[in-house]
Enzyme design. Sequence first.
Site, PDB file in Angstrom:
ATOM      1  N   GLU A 135     -59.955 -77.580  63.296  1.00  0.00           N
ATOM      2  CA  GLU A 135     -58.790 -78.496  63.167  1.00  0.00           C
ATOM      3  C   GLU A 135     -59.457 -79.944  63.311  1.00  0.00           C
ATOM      4  OE1 GLU A 135     -55.512 -77.891  62.910  1.00  0.00           O
ATOM      5  OE2 GLU A 135     -56.167 -75.901  62.321  1.00  0.00           O
ATOM      6  N   SER A 403     -16.859 -36.115  99.436  1.00  0.00           N
ATOM      7  CA  SER A 403     -17.145 -35.950 100.716  1.00  0.00           C
ATOM      8  C   SER A 403     -18.294 -36.666 101.143  1.00  0.00           C
ATOM      9  CB  SER A 403     -17.311 -34.273 101.042  1.00  0.00           C
ATOM     10  OG  SER A 403     -16.114 -33.851 100.680  1.00  0.00           O
TER      11      SER A 403
END
Length: 773
Positions: A135, A403
């Site tokens: 780059e 229950s």
Amino acid sequence: MQDGSQDDPTEITSGDHDAAEAAPRTIRPILSRRSLASAESSGAAGAKRKPGRVLRVMRVVAIVVTALALVGSGIIGYAYQTTTVPRPEDVKVAQYSTIYYAGGEEMARVGSENRTIVPLDKVPEHVQRAVLAAENRSFYEDPGFSISGISRAAWLNLTEGESQGGSTITQQYVKKAYLTDDKTLSRKFKELLISIKLEQQYSKDEILGFYLNTIYYGRGAYGIEAAAEVYFGKPVDKLTLAEGAVLASSINSPSGFDPQEHPEAAKDRWNYVLDGMVDAKWLSQQDRDAVEYPQVLPIGPGPLNQVNGPEGVVVSRVKDELASLGYDDDAVNSGGLRVTTTIPKETQQQAIKSVQDQLSGQPDNLIPSLVATDPTTGAVRAYYGNSQGTGFDFAGAYRQPGSSFKAFVLAAALENGYSLYTTRNGSSPQYFPGNPHPINNAGGESCGACSIKESITRSLNTTFYGLAEEMGPDKVAEMAHRAGVGETRLDNGEPTLQESDGNVAPAIAIGLYEVSTLDMASSFGTFANDGVKNEPYFVEKVTDADGNVLYEHEGNSERVVSHEVANDVSFGMSDVASYSGDALDEGRPTASKTGTVQLDDVDNKDAWMVGYTPQLSTAVWIGTESSEPIRDANGAMIYGAGIPGKIWQQFMNAALAGTEIMPMPTTALIQGGNSNADVTTSQTEESTTQSESSTSSSSSSSSSSSAPQTTTSEPSTTSAPKPEPEPEPEPEPEPEPDPEPTTTSQPTDNPEPSGSSEPEQPGGEQPQLVPNI
């Protein structure tokens, strides 16, 4: 140069324009569309373009003249002085957040961008140099900006109508971090000013570090660390020279140079990077020749936001909790948080395996949920809301508990003058004031005079319905809320455990009102923790990317039930697991309660097992998405002691294996009525079912002064039979048919089916319950 986010493989330019001239010829055809446009243009077509080109040239001349005038007047100098350069640490660079298991293993990554920021010294020098070779080879010598590059880009923009990069690494970073992606001259001018000031305020190493952590490398990876993981499955500090060159190659055009999509172009660019390192004297030719192209991982679903299986539901619950702590979606998706959960990976896997093992070969419509919490802290230790990881969370769904809700009736009764040895009429059927329909026990069970302890072991509906009616059903609701059942529903914000008018029906005693699996695990944990409640939670700790602690859970324990009541609730439910065939290995003591809810006279729709040791409280539910009949692979009805009980048993055995076998209460502490002696487990196990002929004798004994209509006695010395769990028996006919429609959801019990109908609330018709989906 085009910035790192450029994805078009047909437009690739080099960040270093001197180096670009040395790029391999094989990639030149994809470097520009201008050559193609020139080849296709000729003759008249070219003539037609001349007026436009002349106008652009005239514009450039005008701009240059104006710029010279501005320089003379000092406007450029003023602009430079007034341009603000944000500090790089103030620039919002999104990082994904990581969610970890309690032991530190990664569970998931969540965020908008796959990015992890690392210091420059963690990036190997050969990787840094590969990026520079690709780059900006003169990065450490140049001033950080390229006048010729900017001029060339501006000229082409005006004369050819095209945008071009031509930036240094500093300019790329400025563009990515501070500016927009537009290609105007004003932006280029501002980029230049910021780049100059950035170079003055920060070192080259700092700027390179900013750049490496900001640029896009393809495959959803922002920053060098994330790129190393998606391309090679390793952290950046483990990258070889060859691997670093692959990542450096990708910056110019992440999609155009992807090794999988464009292998030839990717390798050409890779060679270009390595040759650039030789030219810069960062790599010898001999070492260059020895480098081979590395193996790159195939493109797959990225790790970000890809959470499959039950852990996906856990992640959703963790994000909900983070939001309640002040960490909104933006903070989670871009803040780089490190979130440690309360859930050990091994325990979560044991929960998943228990569910999968017990549902293997069973009908596909059966849906499970499982939640386990640590009673001493409230920490969630396992959470199974669905198998996919997305969609509806059934562990947070609201279903009738049947229950299993009798645990709260027992606790309320113990607070209101009853004891475990208070004798109750548990015969079936029974009629109660204000309810024209009979209350029945499951499977024809009947006990004319049973202690409350035996009644909960045998799960006698008539006993507990009667207790709730005598005490006031609101006391049962209040106890359940106190223990940990939420007062409002999380799905719609409506109040729980009550009618629309705020009243509470006695049928709360047998599971009329809906609760969640999380509620049940957490509230039973209060009894396991000697009556001290801890709110359930998922998030143990939150740190930032640097390890600074942002949040750490602090317990907020609260005693909500007395030691005596909690002791007796645990002792009261100590025989249920054995009675149901779900006892734990090595004789580990537990307290638990099963629950089953009828859909109609021939089918059940919900089945539960909830129970605990001092270390772990676990709730398991089995049902369907839309309250359909629940039957096993053999077509038999499912009860709480069946598949839910077996899931609970397998999970608890696995999760507790190797841990201390902790004692549970073996003596009742609360004595009421005529029951004054200390009674141990061995004594209470010697109670038996009373015959109908003895009912009148028992009922004639004196009542507890604080509990009218209640009789007490010492437990019988006759051993009661402990039936083996029956394999899904056929339902017995109702003693008295219910005149109401049979679509009402009916709490019942297990292991036998109930012939009872849903009792009505006093003074009116029993509400028709709408199942959650």
